[in-house]
Every structure is written in structure tokens, then in C-alpha cells.
Design an enzyme around this catalytic site. Structure first.
Site, PDB file in Angstrom:
ATOM      1  N   LYS A 152      16.998 -40.583  11.773  1.00 11.32           N
ATOM      2  CA  LYS A 152      17.816 -39.731  10.925  1.00 11.32           C
ATOM      3  C   LYS A 152      17.518 -38.262  11.215  1.00 11.32           C
ATOM      4  O   LYS A 152      16.465 -37.915  11.750  1.00 11.32           O
ATOM      5  CB  LYS A 152      17.536 -40.018   9.450  1.00 11.32           C
ATOM      6  CG  LYS A 152      17.905 -41.419   8.996  1.00 11.32           C
ATOM      7  CD  LYS A 152      17.552 -41.617   7.527  1.00 11.32           C
ATOM      8  CE  LYS A 152      17.858 -43.034   7.058  1.00 11.32           C
ATOM      9  NZ  LYS A 152      19.291 -43.316   6.977  1.00 11.32           N
ATOM     10  N   ARG A 156      20.186 -54.610   6.021  1.00 13.16           N
ATOM     11  CA  ARG A 156      20.869 -55.905   6.143  1.00 13.16           C
ATOM     12  C   ARG A 156      20.007 -56.937   6.878  1.00 13.16           C
ATOM     13  O   ARG A 156      20.151 -58.132   6.646  1.00 13.16           O
ATOM     14  CB  ARG A 156      22.215 -55.696   6.862  1.00 13.16           C
ATOM     15  CG  ARG A 156      22.084 -55.208   8.286  1.00 13.16           C
ATOM     16  CD  ARG A 156      23.364 -54.582   8.805  1.00 13.16           C
ATOM     17  NE  ARG A 156      23.673 -53.331   8.124  1.00 13.16           N
ATOM     18  CZ  ARG A 156      24.737 -52.574   8.399  1.00 13.16           C
ATOM     19  NH1 ARG A 156      25.603 -52.967   9.330  1.00 13.16           N
ATOM     20  NH2 ARG A 156      24.968 -51.455   7.748  1.00 13.16           N
TER      21      ARG A 156
END
Length: 523
Positions: free
Chosen positions: A272, A346
């Protein structure tokens, strides 16, 4: 706020505002229904009946308003007169705001909440959100005295009797659960590593008399948890799968809550940026909410098997970090080509839901996660995004959101159109979509569901709380109230029975659910 103790009571007793500052909150029409004898003991002698009535007349909520009653010692605040069909009738978000901005200072204070009985639960949780526990300000560490805030509910409308001790205990446990979840989310990773999170789980287990099952580090790899292990293997503190199980006699079904507990998310090698990484301590919000809700729910007497599954990892950068192009085999046995290490939630949740199905034999599996930034675009800052293989449970989640104040709104559920986004030439699937403009939040949820199988016969619910988990720089404890309300019919508690849209077994048939919700003015 860290040293504030909340006490819910049937009657806060009489005390003049100079000794115990007071805030009275409610819709303007509700406040006008309050008999002066119900509140005069908290306002006299400095506030007369005439001043009280004049203040009520002066309120002009748009959407809220407040009016001082006596210097900075007493105030009255009005909630919105009406709310839309996608908001909570309790105006829970506005309750939190008004408590934060209008409650007078002091070490011993009182909040009088005026509402209908159906709004009590949501209002109590909303008040709790206004008092976060975590702080590392040097001034707060020097303050050892506890501050008391006493909360009394004045019930109007039908069934206007005072709350009984069992109901007050439910509100107290729910508030504690909300504040526990918010504290964990607010705590930075140097104090809330996977080690520390496991300590939080053990502490809840000890309080409830439950010994957690913990699978950790290399054992995850050996047992096939390729998702959790692959995400967390580069961190100093190893990843873990932890389970708290409540298995009462007479249970008729098994329910599993699966929480994403990424204690910090750098994005991994798909790292990020400097503006998007701050705040990623909140990526454990799903697991924190499930821990808070599990503690409160079991305390209130849950009649079915309830398992809380925590998928804990730090998505760190290091020599052993997962690389884009790596292929991992998840607990489902399916292979995943990693094309984005920042789509890690996920992966851990897929292991968690399959464990809930295979090892815990769960009939109903709900996963909760701060899963996608796209959730805030899909349903906004206040509404969680819900996806499920059951139309009835989709409706139930929305109604439970309205009755609890933890709002929820459906995502598109259409695997036959969207799951092709994960097509891989070398594995069963990739972990991130090909087209980021094609229902990202829905696709992320479908990835998790695919490991259960889209033909799985049980109920699967996915709740993305990425945006509602915080308001500004503070955690909200979002998710605790939603879970307690959604599964309230499996509780012995009358308040949770009232706010739950579900039937005793799994889901109330549609027409019956509609009638129940109309009775509680939730449609």
C-alpha cells in the site's frame, strides 16, 4: 473516555445537575410525551417545568438539535423527527453523535434516553460507541479515577414499563461487547499482534469457561490452511486459526461466525502507499466484532451451538512473504494463483469458512470482514454490505441492521456472471479480479463462497464492514449489535428476541417476517 464506566439502570435516581450533569435525548415528539414527574428529580431546583417546556418548544431538529437547560450542567437533545426506510428508527448514529457533543463534563454524569421499547437495544449500543476505551495520551494515563455515566431509559408508547434486571443485563453485555471490539480495532499492531489477539480470545474464553482451539504457525501449513499461512508467514508473530465453541445441551443447529483478523495490512509485496496504509490496524474489525458479540451473546444464554472462528495474521513484508504469481492450496483443496497480495482477507476467510463447514459441521456460516475498500463505494460509510446465498437471510440482515443500529444493505449475488473475474490459466482461480470496475465487493465475497461451493446446502452470509468499522479516526465497534440482533431468536433474552427478524429455527417465512417487522415499525 478510556476510564468511563457505563451503568444501565431502571432508575438513575434524583440528583441536581450541579452534582450530576445530565443529558436527555429523544425524538422531539417522544420528549413531549415525557411526564415532568419522570425527570424533574434530575433537573430541579435549577430547571423548572416551565424552562423544560420552553426548551422543548425551542428545539428544531434538522436533522438534530440541542438546547442547554442550565449552564453546562444540563441539556436536552432532539433526534431526527423522521428517518428514511434505509435508516434505523432509533437514529442510532445520531444518538452517538449527540452523546459525544452534548453530554456535559464531569466524573458522575447521567443520560436519560427517551424512546420506544423497540429502540432500546440500538440506542444502548449507540451510547456505548460514544465512549471508546483505548487511549495512549499521556494525560489519560495519569488519570486513575473512574468516571461514571449512568443511563436510564424512559420508555414511551405501548409497553412503557421500566426495564427489568434481565433486560438491563443484556444492554450492559451488549455495550461491553461493542466497547471491546472498538478497543481491539483502535489498538495499534505493536500492542495488538496476533499474540495479543490470542490473549484477548483466551481472556473471553476464561470468562465464559471455554478453552479455545488454536492452530498456529507451521501447524497451519501442515494441516492445509494455505490461505491463513500464506498471508501471515512473513510476520514476526505467526498466523493462527482460533476457535471458541459454545455447545449447550438441547442445541438444534450449529452456527459459525468467521472473522477476518488481519492485525495489520501492509498490502504485502503489493504494498500500500503512504496515504492508504495508515489505519490498517483496523483490518481486524471483523474478528473483533465477532469476539465482542460472542462474549455478549453467550452471556445472554444462547440456545444453539455457536462457534467463533478467528482467522488471524499480519500481512507483512519480508523474505518469506507471498509473491504475486505464487500458487497456494487452501483448506478447501482448491488452488489459488496470487495476483494481488493485498487481496488477503478473502484468503484467510476462505480457510475459515471451510473449517466451519468441514470440522464444525455448521449449518449457518456468517463471515464478517473489513474486506474491500469498494464496500464504502457500494453501500457507504454507515451500511455494511451483505451478500448471501439466501434471499430470506438477505432480508433478515437488512432488518436486523435497522433494529440494531448496525445498518446493512445487500450486494449483488450473481456468481454465474461475476465469478469468471477470477479465471486463472494455471490454478483453480486467482485471488483478485480482472476488471476492478465490475462489482468488486460482490466478487470478493464470491471468492469466499466459492470455497464452500455455490451449491453448498447451508446458509452462508458474508458481511463487509470496511467503512462502518470506523468513524473518522475512532473505531465504532460495528458488527456486535448486528450479530446479536440477527441471531437474537436463539437467545433466552427478551430484548434480543424482540429485535431479531429470524425465527426459532433458521429463517422466518417471508410473510411472517413481514408481519413481525411491521409490528415493530421496521418496514
Amino acid at each position: 473516555m478510556a476510564n468511563v464506566v457505563l451503568e444501565f439502570t431502571a432508575s438513575a435516581g434524583d440528583s441536581e445537575p450541579q452534582s450530576r450533569p445530565v443529558l436527555i435525548i429523544g425524538q422531539q415528539t417522544s420528549l413531549q410525551q415525557v411526564n415532568w414527574s419522570q425527570i424533574k428529580g434530575k433537573l430541579q431546583p435549577v430547571v423548572s417545568k416551565e424552562v423544560w417546556q420552553a426548551a422543548l418548544s425551542a428545539l428544531n431538529p434538522n436533522p438534530t438539535d440541542s438546547c442547554p437547560l442550565y449552564l453546562n450542567h444540563a441539556a436536552v437533545a432532539a433526534l431526527p423527527s423522521r428517518v428514511s426506510r434505509h435508516n434505523s428508527p432509533s437514529s442510532a448514529h445520531f444518538v452517538s453523535r449527540l452523546v459525544r457533543t452534548c453530554l456535559p463534563g464531569g466524573t458522575n454524569r447521567c443520560i436519560v434516553m427517551v424512546c420506544e421499547r423497540s429502540d432500546v437495544f440500538a440506542s444502548a449500543c449507540a451510547i456505548a460507541r460514544a465512549f471508546p476505551l483505548f487511549s495512549r495520551r499521556s494525560t489519560s494515563s495519569r488519570r486513575t479515577e473512574k468516571k461514571q455515566v449512568t443511563i436510564e431509559f424512559v420508555i414511551i408508547g405501548q409497553d412503557s414499563g421500566p426495564l427489568d434486571p434481565t433486560e438491563l443485563e443484556c444492554l450492559s453485555n451488549a455495550a461491553d461487547g461493542v466497547r471491546l471490539a472498538a478497543r481491539i480495532v483502535d489498538t495499534p499492531c505493536n500492542e495488538m499482534s496476533t499474540d495479543h489477539f490470542l490473549d484477548e480470545i483466551r481472556a473471553v474464553g476464561t470468562e465464559l469457561g471455554i478453552t479455545p482451539v488454536i492452530i498456529r504457525g507451521e501447524e497451519l501449513k501442515q494441516k492445509g490452511f494455505g490461505g491463513i499461512y500464506g498471508v501471515g508467514k512473513a510476520a514476526v508473530h505467526p498466523p493462527a486459526l482460533a476457535v471458541l465453541s459454545h455447545t449447550p445441551d438441547g442445541a438444534t443447529q450449529s452456527i459459525a461466525w468467521v472473522g477476518k483478523g488481519i492485525v495489520y495490512d501492509t498490502g504485502g509485496l503489493s504494498i500500500k502507499g503512504k496515504t492508504t496504509m495508515p489505519g490498517m490496524k483496523r483490518d481486524c474489525g471483523g474478528a473483533a466484532a465477532i469476539l465482542g458479540a460472542f462474549k455478549a451473546t453467550v452471556k445472554q444464554g444462547f440456545k444453539d451451538n455457536l462457534h467463533a472462528v478467528f482467522c488471524l495474521a499480519e500481512n507483512a513484508v519480508g523474505p518469506t512473504a507471498t509473491r504475486p504469481d505464487d500458487i497456494h492450496t487452501l483448506y478447501s483443496g482448491k488452488t489459488v494463483e496470487i495476483n494481488n497480495t493485498d487481496a488477503e482477507g478473502r484468503l484467510v476467510l476462505s480457510d475459515g469458512v471451510v473449517y466451519a463447514s468441514k470440522d464444525l459441521s455448521a449449518d449457518i456460516i456468517l463471515d464478517m470482514a473489513t474486506l474491500t475498500g469498494a464496500q464504502g463505494i457500494s453501500t457507504g460509510k454507515y451500511h455494511a454490505a451483505v451478500m448471501t446465498n439466501s434471499e430470506q437471510w438477505e432480508a433478515a440482515c437488512v432488518r436486523a441492521g435497522r433494529s440494531s443500529g448496525d445498518l446493512a444493505h445487500p450486494l449483488v449475488y450473481c456468481p454465474e456472471l461475476h465469478f469468471s473475474e477470477f479465471t486463472s490459466a494455471v490454478a483453480d482461480m486467482k485471488n483478485s479480479v480482472a476488471d476492478r470496475e465490475n462489482a468488486q465487493s460482490s466478487c470478493a465475497g464470491l471468492f469466499i463462497g466459492s470455497h464452500l461451493g455455490f451449491d453448498w446446502p447451508g446458509v452462508w452470509v458474508h458481511v463487509d464492514i470496511a467503512s462502518p468499522v470506523h468513524a473518522g479516526e475512532r473505531a465504532t465497534g460495528f458488527g456486535v449489535a448486528l450479530l446479536m440482533a440477527l441471531f437474537g431468536q436463539a437467545s433466552d433474552d427478551p430484548i434480543l428476541n424482540q429485535v431479531s427478524p429470524l425465527g426459532v429455527a433458521s429463517a422466518v417465512p417471508g410473510e411472517q417476517m413481514e408481519r413481525d417487522c411491521k409490528r415493530r415499525r421496521l418496514v
